[in-house]
Design a protein around this motif. Structure first.
Motif, PDB file in Angstrom:
ATOM      1  N   LEU A 180      44.985  24.296  -1.059  1.00 45.49           N
ATOM      2  CA  LEU A 180      44.138  23.171  -1.470  1.00 45.49           C
ATOM      3  C   LEU A 180      44.707  22.462  -2.695  1.00 45.49           C
ATOM      4  O   LEU A 180      44.592  21.243  -2.822  1.00 45.49           O
ATOM      5  N   LYS A 181      45.334  23.207  -3.585  1.00 42.80           N
ATOM      6  CA  LYS A 181      45.994  22.575  -4.743  1.00 42.80           C
ATOM      7  C   LYS A 181      47.161  21.716  -4.279  1.00 42.80           C
ATOM      8  O   LYS A 181      47.344  20.596  -4.746  1.00 42.80           O
ATOM      9  N   LYS A 182      47.941  22.237  -3.351  1.00 44.11           N
ATOM     10  CA  LYS A 182      49.090  21.495  -2.834  1.00 44.11           C
ATOM     11  C   LYS A 182      48.645  20.194  -2.158  1.00 44.11           C
ATOM     12  O   LYS A 182      49.334  19.177  -2.220  1.00 44.11           O
ATOM     13  N   LEU A 183      47.482  20.205  -1.526  1.00 47.40           N
ATOM     14  CA  LEU A 183      46.939  19.018  -0.860  1.00 47.40           C
ATOM     15  C   LEU A 183      46.197  18.089  -1.835  1.00 47.40           C
ATOM     16  O   LEU A 183      45.612  17.097  -1.425  1.00 47.40           O
ATOM     17  N   ASN A 184      46.210  18.440  -3.119  1.00 49.88           N
ATOM     18  CA  ASN A 184      45.518  17.673  -4.171  1.00 49.88           C
ATOM     19  C   ASN A 184      44.008  17.600  -3.974  1.00 49.88           C
ATOM     20  O   ASN A 184      43.367  16.645  -4.394  1.00 49.88           O
ATOM     21  N   VAL A 185      43.450  18.604  -3.329  1.00 56.46           N
ATOM     22  CA  VAL A 185      41.991  18.702  -3.193  1.00 56.46           C
ATOM     23  C   VAL A 185      41.439  19.396  -4.429  1.00 56.46           C
ATOM     24  O   VAL A 185      40.428  18.987  -4.983  1.00 56.46           O
ATOM     25  N   ILE A 186      42.114  20.428  -4.882  1.00 61.07           N
ATOM     26  CA  ILE A 186      41.721  21.190  -6.060  1.00 61.07           C
ATOM     27  C   ILE A 186      42.588  20.743  -7.230  1.00 61.07           C
ATOM     28  O   ILE A 186      43.812  20.722  -7.132  1.00 61.07           O
ATOM     29  N   ARG A 187      41.935  20.376  -8.353  1.00 61.83           N
ATOM     30  CA  ARG A 187      42.679  19.911  -9.524  1.00 61.83           C
ATOM     31  C   ARG A 187      42.559  20.871 -10.697  1.00 61.83           C
ATOM     32  O   ARG A 187      43.220  20.702 -11.700  1.00 61.83           O
ATOM     33  N   SER A 188      41.659  21.831 -10.603  1.00 61.39           N
ATOM     34  CA  SER A 188      41.416  22.753 -11.716  1.00 61.39           C
ATOM     35  C   SER A 188      41.124  24.127 -11.132  1.00 61.39           C
ATOM     36  O   SER A 188      41.353  24.365  -9.954  1.00 61.39           O
ATOM     37  N   ASN A 189      40.583  25.009 -11.943  1.00 60.23           N
ATOM     38  CA  ASN A 189      40.163  26.321 -11.439  1.00 60.23           C
ATOM     39  C   ASN A 189      38.691  26.305 -11.034  1.00 60.23           C
ATOM     40  O   ASN A 189      38.117  27.348 -10.771  1.00 60.23           O
ATOM     41  N   LYS A 190      38.093  25.144 -11.005  1.00 53.56           N
ATOM     42  CA  LYS A 190      36.688  24.999 -10.635  1.00 53.56           C
ATOM     43  C   LYS A 190      36.616  24.497  -9.196  1.00 53.56           C
ATOM     44  O   LYS A 190      36.385  23.316  -8.937  1.00 53.56           O
ATOM     45  N   ILE A 191      36.807  25.406  -8.269  1.00 47.52           N
ATOM     46  CA  ILE A 191      36.943  25.046  -6.858  1.00 47.52           C
ATOM     47  C   ILE A 191      35.693  24.341  -6.319  1.00 47.52           C
ATOM     48  O   ILE A 191      35.800  23.365  -5.589  1.00 47.52           O
ATOM     49  N   THR A 192      34.512  24.790  -6.691  1.00 44.63           N
ATOM     50  CA  THR A 192      33.287  24.186  -6.174  1.00 44.63           C
ATOM     51  C   THR A 192      33.182  22.730  -6.614  1.00 44.63           C
ATOM     52  O   THR A 192      32.953  21.835  -5.791  1.00 44.63           O
ATOM     53  N   GLY A 193      33.362  22.471  -7.893  1.00 49.53           N
ATOM     54  CA  GLY A 193      33.281  21.104  -8.403  1.00 49.53           C
ATOM     55  C   GLY A 193      34.370  20.212  -7.840  1.00 49.53           C
ATOM     56  O   GLY A 193      34.106  19.058  -7.463  1.00 49.53           O
ATOM     57  N   ASP A 194      35.585  20.718  -7.771  1.00 50.44           N
ATOM     58  CA  ASP A 194      36.685  19.922  -7.234  1.00 50.44           C
ATOM     59  C   ASP A 194      36.461  19.578  -5.761  1.00 50.44           C
ATOM     60  O   ASP A 194      36.742  18.460  -5.327  1.00 50.44           O
ATOM     61  N   LEU A 195      35.944  20.538  -4.992  1.00 52.85           N
ATOM     62  CA  LEU A 195      35.662  20.258  -3.583  1.00 52.85           C
ATOM     63  C   LEU A 195      34.569  19.190  -3.447  1.00 52.85           C
ATOM     64  O   LEU A 195      34.687  18.284  -2.622  1.00 52.85           O
ATOM     65  N   GLY A 196      33.527  19.288  -4.250  1.00 54.32           N
ATOM     66  CA  GLY A 196      32.458  18.290  -4.201  1.00 54.32           C
ATOM     67  C   GLY A 196      32.972  16.899  -4.519  1.00 54.32           C
ATOM     68  O   GLY A 196      32.629  15.921  -3.844  1.00 54.32           O
ATOM     69  N   GLU A 197      33.810  16.803  -5.552  1.00 54.59           N
ATOM     70  CA  GLU A 197      34.404  15.514  -5.905  1.00 54.59           C
ATOM     71  C   GLU A 197      35.269  14.996  -4.761  1.00 54.59           C
ATOM     72  O   GLU A 197      35.249  13.804  -4.433  1.00 54.59           O
TER      73      GLU A 197
END
Length: 166
Positions: A28-45
């Motif tokens: 997910l980081k490689k796909l630029n979906v996750i930008r931090s260690n806060k997976i829930t917030g990053d996914l929602g965004e």
């Protein structure tokens, strides 16, 4: 001492599951979906930005808003992970600076236990500010869904019928 430094106390099955989490997180980081260690917030965004064509701001901890639309309207996006199937979260915290750093819209995202969206709802700023409790928390109430300017952008059948997208 040597026993404490090796993780032989972790069950191999648990290690296998943790490896899958790590691989998923890295993907997910490689796909630029996750930008931090806060997976829930990053996914929602990510989900909200794709659904309503928003641009996520560059700063990970931007004051007051997380994304903008093409008209430069600011969106605060908060995400909650439901603890088990058939439930959804109604309490959204973190609005203590909202009067100093106003946004135009609040988007609340509820995720199921597989981190998939079960609801994405958009609220106008003033409605949120007018409905914060004494601890600056927004509680998603049934009657607020009928207020002017509120849009149920996405809903799955996993949530109560009154929250379904019309």
């Amino acid at each position: 001492m040597d026993e404490q430094n090796n993780n032989s106390f972790i069950d191999p099955e648990i290690k296998g599951c943790l490896k899958k989490i790590k691989e998923g997180f890295d993907g997910l980081k490689k796909l630029n979906v996750i930008r931090s260690n806060k997976i829930t917030g990053d996914l929602g965004e990510h989900y909200a930005s794709k659904l309503i064509n928003l641009t996520i701001v560059d700063k990970k901890n931007n004051k007051g808003f997380d994304a903008e639309d093409t008209n430069k309207k600011r969106y605060e996006i908060k995400t909650r992970l439901s603890p088990n199937e058939g439930t959804y979260r109604t309490l959204f915290e973190g609005f203590s600076n909202s009067e100093r750093f106003p946004f135009d819209f609040f988007v609340c995202v509820n995720l199921n236990t597989y981190f998939e969206p079960i609801s994405i709802i958009k609220f106008p700023y003033q409605l949120v500010i007018n409905n914060l409790d004494s601890r600056k928390r927004f509680i998603l109430k049934k009657e607020l869904l009928k207020a002017d300017g509120v849009e149920i952008l996405y809903s799955s059948q996993d949530i109560p019928e009154f929250m379904w997208k019309p």
